[in-house]
Design an enzyme around this catalytic site. Structure first.
Site: not given
Ligand SMILES: Cc1ncc(C[n+]2csc(CCOP(=O)(O)OP(=O)(O)O)c2C)c(N)n1
Ligand SMILES: Cc1ncc(C[n+]2csc(CCOP(=O)(O)OP(=O)(O)O)c2C)c(N)n1
Ligand SMILES: [Mg+2]
Ligand SMILES: [Mg+2]
Lengths: 320, 351, 320, 351
Positions: B257, B261, B270
């Site tokens: 990425r 985020h 971070y």
């Molecule tokens: C169940 C849940 N917990 C927390 C969040 C908040 N949140 C949104 S994206 C994210 C991280 C996601 O990481 P990843 O699965 O690696 O996907 P990326 O964002 O890297 O595409 C979090 C913690 C959420 N959307 N859903």
């Protein structure tokens, strides 16, 4: 017309709907070979095969979630959660998705599914086998909640639930499963969702109940000129029938098995206090489970509201 | 033999196109020059969209947005292998997939501006709306795949999620169902090495994400996710396998990425600049460009041409989106159930 | 005395409690290095180290469940759920365990933990970032539910919650996080759980609110001789203060951000309709979110109850 | 090397004591004759308890009960390796563990007769109450292990669950935490091949359960769960590893549920007698008896003696349990919160 208990009536509804519509499929833990731990799905695997009656791994979230995916894809899944106490891991799928998919996609995708679960105490089962937390699901727009109180209504309501275009939580009192029998016609009949049933007309007091409490309500009103309403669908609920009865009797008792605080009785009472206050002759009384952690079998009979407690509440409101 | 080895597993990794634009011919998928150009154009197109979305957000014209920068090959390469009739369950960071499938651009802007109508998928596509709660789309893909299997349709189901998504219970339960029911589903995990501020190493102690599939009795494979050929080839084969009823595949796209985020995040808090810099060299678009240049498929004019086209398409989408009327407050009530409840009808009178 | 916003006040409460008691630890997604997506835990990793401020994998059920295990073991975990919409996967742990462990073990094991989560709409966030389903948790005996409405009360209530011997769900309005400032003393002070606060005394009408709705309630009563109650703790709630106010004003408005049906307003209304009916001069009105799926940002301002809607309800009941 | 193997994993299985009572000396854990006899006595004791519980249930003197028949070696062997200060998180089928740890027998009957007081664990033990929702105890074990680690205590945490339990999201999320935080926890999965009516093959497509641990970056191992020596040795080593802060271990005890799922179940509906018969030959008690006989540690008198003792202890427990007064209805209210709410106090007046 056969006289059936609730297990048989629900089984019949499933069987008939599966015969009628190939898209109706069942899934859940032990629903296949074992016919369900209460035998509600007995014989259906043999009749419809394992493609339509699916024993799943032990995973409630994906049982609900897979039902959602099936519904999106055009099937009509009926998922069984083995006991209502095990629906909590599936709540995320139900609350975050089943309830919202129509809205999220502005109607492009919909979620016509049924989640069946036995609920309620009184069968001396282990911990978490006795939940009656139907009110939780009533707080989530997009979900319908149906709770039959008898074999006849169970069949008609389940058929309506399966045919409904929106997700339905269908709760079956495990205490009633085999304790009452009733004439249940073969062949299709439906009972519309969202409509309550006036089981008995009366003028002095109205008792509103559903599912496992209806029998006790009926017992409690013996000798009283009471109106008894079987709510049947909790969400969306039949405000009209209730308000009409309030206007008639002016005295309301709501009986439910769930704990008192934030039980569905609160919503009924609040609705009446908002929309029909001036017709009330007495405080609205709730006769409910106590606000405690559900006990193990040795104390469960003290937890479940009795006909005597309902009767006492009736005497109370009749003083006004 | 009282202490014995009863099973053995190997984790494979596939790379085809390297950073210098050299492709391993022995693994190269069969793609016409036109197809390769089309892929390149989709990559550029997606990046153009992404940059514009970030700009619009900064100007306050779009809500929180999740950039796909750096992950374009994983998204375009995989979606390029799909047919329109396949079912797609994205998470929230798959704009490249929507674009590759031909989803109307203006609707994507509409969605990210906070309007549900943007994810009312056109009837000729089966892309499920953006799924916000991480990992929760996986069970839906499972159910849809059960539907495909039950109806004996010649379709596959594809499910996208991130490295963070593999930590959720729904990932596990869904993967397990896929194995047990041998479902026609392809899991595409974009391991972009971060879940907001949590790096992969704190997300799981597993050496690869690919090996997680072994726990469910089916194939897991790691691929270079910045290599559009590796992605395309692996997904294509997995789709064929699915359509032949030979079961699920889990594909770990090893990528990064490059951006924050979301626009609500500040990655400087971070992670180190050095780490980000190191990944710049692995850019998925750059290496395809080098490949095409060597093959005589790319020159500066061509680049300008497709950039102009991409820009024009995105401009038009923005104009179209901004011309849409604000949703009606009454819309609040109209999609909760098929029929409004009496209570809703009364409440709607407020508007 | 520093003037702090709610983020800072909560941060201060956490910091002081962690200084006071080594058993207080934090866990959650992004609570460490990032300081939380709202920066509520900013600086705490640096001060207390990664053994006490734990960035976890993305898994809400085990965030809650591990907090339970820590509490059993004698720690005082404060778990953060990133947004209330992501608490649903943790509901099973909260409902099946946190709430029942004291009862299940007849007091041998207890669960003194806090689950913090931002709640509510109004910050133009994506789907499921705007939930206000506090009522769900109030239906589960064994759980306490606390919803502060200001920086000062947030600090005092959070300290009480951390010290409480039972599990507490602590909900923080994300809309309020940075929108109001208040004098917040350094050093410890507590606000007892289970007690409401009469923010403003009045005689004609009572408005009950909590969390994100308090400010709007206060705005709505301008120019009215109204009593305003900040409920603060929803479970167990302060019946006494409420019934006292009912007896005084006889007119009740309840304002909450959650959908109407089965919101916590229903419980308040039902309690009043049961225990103080004869003191009522007017119907009990609920001013709430609509019974719809929470909208995306473009429509969210139409969803959240406004001061104007509360005002209208006041005018309504003043007709009686 | 564009298609390469980047990781490899082997699943090990350990067996020490075979069905004929022969033990592999090279693997044999160091156990004194007294310890071996103690283990045998616990096995007999547990089976005696179990049979009595089934009888009592049939007579209506106990509620639904989950038999441990066939799984005694997995339970006694593992618990025998524990110290009283270790923390134990059972599911609902671990009566052999409670008994081995010295939990008062009458309290177990009390629990299964539907009385919470039966799982008010004595202060000198740390056995968490029976956990009914499958797999949900795993996160608690994780949290406790985080506590152990934080406080730098020399303790380990042990968590029991079944094959079915591995399908739940909580299993996955918990295992992943264990790997990431390198926790002092030992997972003991009693693979008894059935989850009510669902056989292992329909529960997961994974060839072994042990290999599921690889997905979380730590060791998983399969052992003969009817072999008390293999169980003891493996668990003992895992506990030592945990206490040295060397992280978690997942142990699959390959065993069989000889009885119905619970007294509310009827296994004839879904499984063949042949399958059950085949497992009878692998009985865990019988093979230890044969081993001991060969070593001169067993004879018929000894058998009678310990059976009598077990029976006497169980008889006494039943008497003690049946002498306990019925719980007070007021107890309903006393354990929800530390202090009763005003609402509860009013409700309690009904009694
Ligand atoms: C169940 C849940 N917990 C927390 C969040 C908040 N949140 C949104 S994206 C994210 C991280 C996601 O990481 P990843 O699965 O690696 O996907 P990326 O964002 O890297 O595409 C979090 C913690 C959420 N959307 N859903
Ligand atoms: C979450 C949940 N779902 C369903 C049940 C009902 N149930 C009780 S035991 C069981 C099967 C458990 O199988 P396994 O984990 O293999 O343990 P075993 O019974 O074989 O010891 C089921 C489905 C439950 N207790 N909890
Ligand atoms: Mg990621
Ligand atoms: Mg099992």
């Amino acid at each position: 017309m056969p006289t059936l208990n609730m297990v048989q009536a629900i089984n019949l509804a499933l069987k008939e709907e599966m015969q009628r519509d190939k898209n109706v499929v069942l899934l859940g833990e032990d629903v296949g070979k074992d016919g369900g731990v209460f035998r509600v799905t007995e014989g259906l695997l043999e009749q419809f095969g394992s493609e339509r009656v699916m024993d799943t791994p032990l995973a409630e979230s994906v049982i609900a979630g897979a039902a959602i995916g099936m519904a999106l894809y055009g099937l009509k899944p009926v998922a069984e959660i083995q006991f209502m106490g095990f629906i909590y891991p599936a709540i995320d799928q139900i609350f975050s998705h089943a309830s919202r998919i129509r809205s999220r996609s502005r109607g492009r995708f919909t979620c016509p599914l049924v989640v069946r679960a036995p609920y309620g105490a009184g069968i001396k089962a282990p911990e978490l086998h006795s939940e009656s937390t139907e009110a939780l699901f009533c707080h989530m727009p997009g979900i319908k909640v149906v709770v039959p109180s008898s074999p006849y209504s169970a069949k008609g309501l389940l058929i309506s639930s399966i045919r409904d275009p929106d997700p339905v939580i269908f709760l079956e009192s495990s205490r009633l499963y085999r304790s009452i029998k009733e004439d249940v016609p073969e062949g299709e009949y439906t009972i519309p969702l969202g409509k309550a049933r006036v089981v008995q007309e009366g003028t002095d007091v109205t008792v509103i109940a559903w599912g496992s409490m209806l029998q006790r309500a009926l017992k409690a009103v013996e000798g009283v000129n009471a109106e008894v309403i079987d709510l049947m669908t909790l969400s969306p609920f039949d405000e009209e029938t209730i308000l009409k009865s309030v206007k008639k009797t002016g005295r309301i008792i709501i009986a439910h098995e769930a704990v008192k605080t934030c039980g569905f009785g609160a919503e009924l009472s609040a609705t009446i206090a908002e929309d029909a206050m001036l017709h009330l002759k007495a405080p609205i009384m709730r006769v409910t489970g106590y606000d405690v952690v559900l006990p193990l079998p040795k104390l469960e009979d003290f937890y479940i509201p009795t006909a005597a407690r309902i009767k006492k509440a009736i005497e109370e409101v009749m003083k006004y | 033999m009282p202490e014995k080895i009863i099973e053995s597993y190997n984790v494979k990794r596939i790379e085809i196109l390297d950073e210098k634009g050299n492709a391993d011919e022995s693994l190269m998928p069969s793609l016409s020059n036109e197809q390769i150009k089309k892929m390149y154009e989709l990559l550029v197109h997606s990046r153009t969209f992404d940059q514009r979305a970030l700009n619009l957000q900064r100007e306050g014209r779009l809500g929180t947005y999740a950039s796909i920068l750096g992950q374009e090959a994983s998204q375009i390469g995989s979606a390029f292998a799909l047919e329109k009739s396949d079912w797609i369950f994205p998470s929230f960071r798959e704009m490249g997939v929507y674009i590759t499938m031909g989803y109307p651009l203006y609707m994507l802007f509409q969605y990210w501006s906070g309007d549900e109508r943007g994810v009312k998928c056109p009837d000729d596509l089966n892309i499920f709306p953006v799924c916000v709660p991480v990992g929760t789309q996986i069970p839906h893909a499972i159910g849809a795949a059960m539907g495909v299997k039950y109806k004996k349709d010649k379709k596959a189901v594809v499910c996208y999620f991130g490295d963070g998504g593999t930590s959720e219970g729904d990932f596990h339960e869904g993967m397990n169902f896929a194995g047990v029911f041998k479902l026609p589903v392809v899991f595409i995990c974009q391991n972009n090495h971060w879940a907001i501020s949590v790096p992969l190493k704190k997300q799981t102690a597993s050496k690869t994400l690919a090996q997680k599939a072994f726990a469910y009795g089916f194939e897991g494979i790691q691929i270079d996710g910045n290599d559009v050929f590796a992605v395309y080839k692996t997904v294509k084969e997995a789709l064929e396998k699915a359509k032949k009823d030979n079961g699920p595949t889990f594909i770990e796209c090893f990528t990064y990425r490059m951006s924050d985020h979301t626009t609500a995040d500040d990655a400087i808090r971070y992670r180190s600049k050095e780490e980000v810099e190191a990944w710049k060299a692995k850019d998925p678009i750059q290496r395809l460009k080098l490949f095409m240049e060597k093959k005589g498929l790319w020159n500066a004019n061509y680049q300008k041409d497709i950039e102009d086209k991409a820009k024009a398409a995105v401009d038009e989408a923005v104009r179209n989106e901004e011309a849409i009327e604000h949703p009606e407050p009454k819309d609040l009530f109209k999609f909760t159930y098929e029929k409004m409840t009496s209570r809703q009808i009364r409440q709607m009178k407020d508007f």
